[in-house]
Design an enzyme around this catalytic site. Structure first.
Site, short mmCIF file in Angstrom:
data_model
loop_
_atom_site.label_atom_id
_atom_site.label_comp_id
_atom_site.label_asym_id
_atom_site.label_seq_id
_atom_site.Cartn_x
_atom_site.Cartn_y
_atom_site.Cartn_z
CB SER A 149 -0.71 0.05 1.27
OG SER A 149 -1.29 1.31 1.37
CE1 TYR A 198 -4.96 -2.08 5.12
CE2 TYR A 198 -3.46 -0.36 4.62
CZ TYR A 198 -4.48 -1.27 4.30
OH TYR A 198 -4.39 -1.43 2.77
#
Length: 260
Positions: free
Chosen positions: A151, A164
Site C-alpha cells: 500500500s 494497518y
C-alpha cells in the site's frame, strides 16, 4: 512474400495458473480478471463461499478458466490443505497474488487488542502462511512468481490506521526478504503498492465529501484509482516481462507518494 515470424508477447500468461487470495471482489477480483485476460488459468479464493461462487461464475462467463477454492488465509492448516488440493487436483500454482486483507479504523489509544491481532493475522501473517507452502512447490520446479499487495501506507500513515500501516510496511520488507531467500531458486517476488482505489472496502471514504475532496486534491492525477487500473501491474509482475525484477515494490498511486 515471406511470412513474418510470430514473436510471443512477454506479457502472455497462457499455460500459467494464478492463485489470487481475497479475490471475490475489489482489487483481488480486478487483478484476477487481468491475469485471465493475459491467458492465465485462475484460482479464486475467499472465505465466503457464496461471494466466491458468484465471482467465479462471472469470471468464467468471460471465457476464463476459473476454479474457486475457499480457505482461511489466517489458518495454516486451512492454507496447507488448500495448497495441497490445488497442486494435486487442479494443477501447479505458477503465480501467487497475496491480496487478502482487512482494515479497521480507531484511534490507537482505543484500538481493541483483538482487532489489532486480526489485522496483523489477515494482512501480514497470511502472506507468510500462503507463500511458504506455495514457494516450496515453486522451488521444486525452479520457477514461480509471487506478488504481494502492499500500500502507499507501506511508507506513510494517517490517523486511526496505525496497525494497518504497520502491516503494510512489514509486507514490503517481507517481500524483499522473500526475494533474497528465493531468487536463487528461480522465483521472482515483488509487490504492488496501490494508492487510494474506488473499492467496496473504501466505500465509506468515497461517500465522505471532505475525504473525497482531500484525495482529489492530494493526488496529482486528481482522482481515485479504478480497480481495473491495477491489472497491468499484476500482469507485468506475473509475466516474463519482469524476469529480472525481484524484491521491488511497484507503486500504483497516481503519483500520491511522489509529491508533498
Amino acid at each position: 512474400m515471406e511470412a513474418a515470424l510470430h514473436t510471443p508477447s512477454p506479457f502472455d500468461l497462457t499455460g500459467k495458473r494464478a492463485l489470487v487470495t481475497g479475490s471475490s471482489r475489489g482489487l483481488g477480483l480486478a487483478m484476477a480478471k487481468a491475469l485471465a485476460q493475459a491467458g492465465a488459468a485462475i484460482v479464486l479464493n475467499a472465505r465466503d463461499n457464496v461471494a466466491l461462487g458468484a465471482a467465479a461464475q462471472d469470471l468464467a462467463a468471460t471465457g476464463a478458466s476459473v476454479k474457486a477454492v475457499a480457505f482461511d488465509v489466517t489458518s495454516r492448516d486451512s492454507v496447507n490443505d488448500a495448497v495441497s488440493h490445488i497442486e494435486d487436483e487442479i494443477g501447479p500454482i505458477d503465480i501467487l497474488v497475496n491480496n487478502a486483507g482487512m482494515q479497521f479504523r480507531s484511534s490507537l489509544e482505543a484500538f481493541p487488542p483483538e482487532k489489532f491481532d486480526q489485522v496483523i493475522a489477515t494482512n501480514l501473517t497470511s502472506v507468510f502462511n500462503v507463500s511458504q507452502p506455495v514457494a516450496r512447490h515453486m522451488i521444486a520446479r525452479g520457477a514461480g512468481k509471487i506478488i504481494n499487495i502492499c500500500s502507499l501506507l507501506s511508507e506513510l500513515s494517517r490517523p486511526s490506521i496505525a496497525p494497518y500501516a504497520a502491516t503494510k510496511a512489514a509486507v514490503a520488507n517481507l517481500t524483499r526478504g522473500m526475494a533474497v531467500d528465493w531468487a536463487r531458486h528461480g522465483l521472482n517476488v515483488n509487490a504492488i503498492a496501490p494508492g487510494y482505489f474506488a473499492t467496496e472496502m473504501n466505500d465509506a471514504l468515497l461517500k465522505d465529501d471532505k475525504f473525497n475532496a482531500w484525495i482529489e486534491s492530494r493526488t496529482p492525477m486528481g482522482r481515485w484509482g479504478q480497480p481495473e487500473e491495477l491489472g497491468g501491474a499484476a500482469v507485468f509482475l506475473a509475466s516474463e516481462a519482469s524476469r529480472f525484477v525481484n524484491g521491488h515494490i511497484l507503486y500504483v498511486d497516481g503519483a500520491f507518494t511522489a509529491t508533498v
